[in-house]
Design a protein around this motif. Structure first.
Motif, PDB file in Angstrom:
ATOM      1  N   ASP A 165      30.056   3.825  38.569  1.00 38.07           N
ATOM      2  CA  ASP A 165      28.982   3.017  37.997  1.00 38.07           C
ATOM      3  C   ASP A 165      28.815   3.380  36.512  1.00 38.07           C
ATOM      4  O   ASP A 165      28.515   4.533  36.187  1.00 38.07           O
ATOM      5  N   PRO A 166      29.018   2.421  35.600  1.00 36.29           N
ATOM      6  CA  PRO A 166      28.883   2.722  34.164  1.00 36.29           C
ATOM      7  C   PRO A 166      27.533   3.344  33.804  1.00 36.29           C
ATOM      8  O   PRO A 166      27.441   4.140  32.865  1.00 36.29           O
ATOM      9  N   ALA A 167      26.496   2.995  34.563  1.00 37.10           N
ATOM     10  CA  ALA A 167      25.164   3.522  34.267  1.00 37.10           C
ATOM     11  C   ALA A 167      25.063   5.009  34.568  1.00 37.10           C
ATOM     12  O   ALA A 167      24.112   5.674  34.153  1.00 37.10           O
ATOM     13  N   ARG A 168      26.046   5.550  35.293  1.00 39.42           N
ATOM     14  CA  ARG A 168      26.011   6.963  35.659  1.00 39.42           C
ATOM     15  C   ARG A 168      27.077   7.789  34.925  1.00 39.42           C
ATOM     16  O   ARG A 168      27.329   8.937  35.275  1.00 39.42           O
ATOM     17  N   ILE A 169      27.673   7.190  33.901  1.00 41.31           N
ATOM     18  CA  ILE A 169      28.697   7.908  33.132  1.00 41.31           C
ATOM     19  C   ILE A 169      28.048   8.650  31.970  1.00 41.31           C
ATOM     20  O   ILE A 169      27.265   8.079  31.206  1.00 41.31           O
ATOM     21  N   VAL A 170      28.370   9.927  31.847  1.00 40.19           N
ATOM     22  CA  VAL A 170      27.923  10.733  30.708  1.00 40.19           C
ATOM     23  C   VAL A 170      29.152  11.410  30.101  1.00 40.19           C
ATOM     24  O   VAL A 170      29.922  12.067  30.807  1.00 40.19           O
ATOM     25  N   VAL A 171      29.337  11.229  28.813  1.00 35.83           N
ATOM     26  CA  VAL A 171      30.431  11.862  28.084  1.00 35.83           C
ATOM     27  C   VAL A 171      29.929  13.196  27.531  1.00 35.83           C
ATOM     28  O   VAL A 171      28.869  13.249  26.902  1.00 35.83           O
ATOM     29  N   ILE A 172      30.688  14.270  27.790  1.00 39.05           N
ATOM     30  CA  ILE A 172      30.370  15.582  27.205  1.00 39.05           C
ATOM     31  C   ILE A 172      31.495  15.957  26.247  1.00 39.05           C
ATOM     32  O   ILE A 172      32.655  16.073  26.654  1.00 39.05           O
ATOM     33  N   GLY A 173      31.144  16.134  24.971  1.00 36.65           N
ATOM     34  CA  GLY A 173      32.144  16.478  23.975  1.00 36.65           C
ATOM     35  C   GLY A 173      31.533  17.271  22.836  1.00 36.65           C
ATOM     36  O   GLY A 173      30.331  17.543  22.825  1.00 36.65           O
ATOM     37  N   ASP A 174      32.379  17.607  21.859  1.00 37.96           N
ATOM     38  CA  ASP A 174      31.938  18.444  20.735  1.00 37.96           C
ATOM     39  C   ASP A 174      31.941  17.689  19.413  1.00 37.96           C
ATOM     40  O   ASP A 174      31.750  18.296  18.362  1.00 37.96           O
ATOM     41  N   ALA A 175      32.156  16.363  19.469  1.00 36.62           N
ATOM     42  CA  ALA A 175      32.293  15.593  18.236  1.00 36.62           C
ATOM     43  C   ALA A 175      31.417  14.349  18.269  1.00 36.62           C
ATOM     44  O   ALA A 175      31.188  13.765  19.334  1.00 36.62           O
ATOM     45  N   VAL A 176      30.959  13.937  17.102  1.00 32.92           N
ATOM     46  CA  VAL A 176      30.178  12.706  17.003  1.00 32.92           C
ATOM     47  C   VAL A 176      30.970  11.538  17.589  1.00 32.92           C
ATOM     48  O   VAL A 176      30.412  10.632  18.213  1.00 32.92           O
ATOM     49  N   ASP A 177      32.294  11.569  17.434  1.00 28.71           N
ATOM     50  CA  ASP A 177      33.142  10.502  17.967  1.00 28.71           C
ATOM     51  C   ASP A 177      32.980  10.348  19.479  1.00 28.71           C
ATOM     52  O   ASP A 177      33.124   9.241  20.013  1.00 28.71           O
ATOM     53  N   ASP A 178      32.688  11.433  20.191  1.00 25.01           N
ATOM     54  CA  ASP A 178      32.459  11.346  21.638  1.00 25.01           C
ATOM     55  C   ASP A 178      31.221  10.501  21.932  1.00 25.01           C
ATOM     56  O   ASP A 178      31.200   9.711  22.879  1.00 25.01           O
ATOM     57  N   ALA A 179      30.183  10.671  21.120  1.00 28.94           N
ATOM     58  CA  ALA A 179      28.967   9.869  21.292  1.00 28.94           C
ATOM     59  C   ALA A 179      29.214   8.415  20.929  1.00 28.94           C
ATOM     60  O   ALA A 179      28.708   7.505  21.588  1.00 28.94           O
ATOM     61  N   VAL A 180      30.018   8.186  19.900  1.00 27.49           N
ATOM     62  CA  VAL A 180      30.373   6.819  19.498  1.00 27.49           C
ATOM     63  C   VAL A 180      31.130   6.123  20.625  1.00 27.49           C
ATOM     64  O   VAL A 180      30.857   4.961  20.961  1.00 27.49           O
ATOM     65  N   ALA A 181      32.092   6.846  21.222  1.00 31.04           N
ATOM     66  CA  ALA A 181      32.882   6.274  22.324  1.00 31.04           C
ATOM     67  C   ALA A 181      32.005   5.968  23.524  1.00 31.04           C
ATOM     68  O   ALA A 181      32.175   4.938  24.186  1.00 31.04           O
ATOM     69  N   ALA A 182      31.055   6.859  23.819  1.00 26.92           N
ATOM     70  CA  ALA A 182      30.138   6.634  24.937  1.00 26.92           C
ATOM     71  C   ALA A 182      29.301   5.381  24.697  1.00 26.92           C
ATOM     72  O   ALA A 182      29.172   4.518  25.579  1.00 26.92           O
ATOM     73  N   ALA A 183      28.748   5.265  23.502  1.00 27.59           N
ATOM     74  CA  ALA A 183      27.920   4.100  23.175  1.00 27.59           C
ATOM     75  C   ALA A 183      28.730   2.809  23.265  1.00 27.59           C
ATOM     76  O   ALA A 183      28.214   1.763  23.681  1.00 27.59           O
ATOM     77  N   HIS A 184      29.999   2.885  22.913  1.00 31.32           N
ATOM     78  CA  HIS A 184      30.886   1.715  22.916  1.00 31.32           C
ATOM     79  C   HIS A 184      31.011   1.109  24.312  1.00 31.32           C
ATOM     80  O   HIS A 184      31.192  -0.110  24.455  1.00 31.32           O
ATOM     81  N   GLU A 221      23.056  15.467  34.054  1.00 28.16           N
ATOM     82  CA  GLU A 221      22.459  15.057  35.334  1.00 28.16           C
ATOM     83  C   GLU A 221      21.045  14.522  35.133  1.00 28.16           C
ATOM     84  O   GLU A 221      20.637  13.545  35.771  1.00 28.16           O
ATOM     85  N   GLY A 222      20.314  15.128  34.202  1.00 27.67           N
ATOM     86  CA  GLY A 222      18.965  14.662  33.918  1.00 27.67           C
ATOM     87  C   GLY A 222      18.939  13.256  33.328  1.00 27.67           C
ATOM     88  O   GLY A 222      17.997  12.496  33.567  1.00 27.67           O
ATOM     89  N   LEU A 223      19.991  12.901  32.594  1.00 29.88           N
ATOM     90  CA  LEU A 223      20.042  11.581  31.954  1.00 29.88           C
ATOM     91  C   LEU A 223      20.200  10.453  32.969  1.00 29.88           C
ATOM     92  O   LEU A 223      19.820   9.315  32.702  1.00 29.88           O
ATOM     93  N   VAL A 224      20.788  10.759  34.135  1.00 33.10           N
ATOM     94  CA  VAL A 224      21.027   9.699  35.124  1.00 33.10           C
ATOM     95  C   VAL A 224      20.127   9.851  36.359  1.00 33.10           C
ATOM     96  O   VAL A 224      20.231   9.072  37.299  1.00 33.10           O
TER      97      VAL A 224
END
Length: 225
Positions: A165-184, A221-224
């Motif tokens: 479920d896309p609503a339950r996907i959380v990306v964990i990374g060390d770069a701003v690009d990881d957050a950009v990819a998640a938002a995408h 886990e808290g985010l979902v």
């Protein structure tokens, strides 16, 4: 408690590799400075690296040099860095607590996958060598020569994860690009300070920023929930 211990309800975590699960920032700095020596650039401290580092990586060199490298220059820079990094990566350990976190999530029936910009043919043997390959439902590294960020790769990665479920996907990374990819892809992200960026750079992404992977998982886990 059901939300934390059942795959249908908990987060599906898409992990980053370099600087997140693999604690390689020291090897990266050593390789960067060894390559800079060859390229005639001044050495860089960990603090300055974390302030300047960005994806795509040629932009990082632009911040250092005051101009974008030419295509020919970039090919040399990339090759020289990977030569020095390759000589050091086998000595890198997993980040503190990473193996235990991955195992406990899998045991609890929670799912996770791995998406990295590291070359796929190098990534998979390294993950196997650390004994964690079976913790992931899918492992994807870079399969082309492009050094763009993760956004389009994230689309392809998630397309190969049927039933998540896309609503339950959380990306964990060390770069701003990881957050950009998640938002995408409409996913959430948690960024970890143990890798390539300083906290101030990460906080600019507008997502939770944490100092340990244990905190990253709890936050995910808290985010979902």
């Amino acid at each position: 408690m059901g939300k934390l211990h059942h795959g249908a309800y908990g987060a599906h975590i898409v992990w980053d590799w370099n600087g997140t699960l693999l604690h390689d920032i020291d090897a990266v700095i050593e390789a960067t400075n060894a390559s800079f020596l060859e390229l005639g650039l001044e050495p860089i401290t960990l603090e300055r690296y974390r302030e300047l580092y960005c994806v795509p990586v040629p932009r990082f060199y632009e911040r250092l040099m005051g101009r974008l490298p030419t295509e020919a220059e970039w090919l040399v820079m990339d090759a020289v860095f990977h030569k020095h990094y390759g000589a050091r990566v086998d000595a890198c350990a997993l980040a503190e607590g990473a193996a235990e976190l991955l195992a406990s999530r899998q045991t609890a029936g929670l799912t996770q996958s791995l998406l990295s910009l590291a070359p796929h043919e190098q990534l998979v043997p390294l993950v196997r060598r650390h004994g964690i390959a079976e913790r992931f439902t899918r492992i994807d590294g870079r399969t082309d020569g492009s050094h763009t960020g993760k956004a389009e790769r994230m689309v392809r990665h998630l397309a190969e994860l049927p039933g998540v479920d896309p609503a339950r996907i959380v990306v964990i990374g060390d770069a701003v690009d990881d957050a950009v990819a998640a938002a995408h892809v409409g996913a959430r992200a948690v960024l970890y300070t143990g890798g390539s960026h300083c906290r101030a750079s990460l906080e600019a992404a507008g997502v939770p920023v944490v100092d340990t992977l244990t905190e990253a998982v709890a936050t995910a886990e808290g985010l979902v929930a």
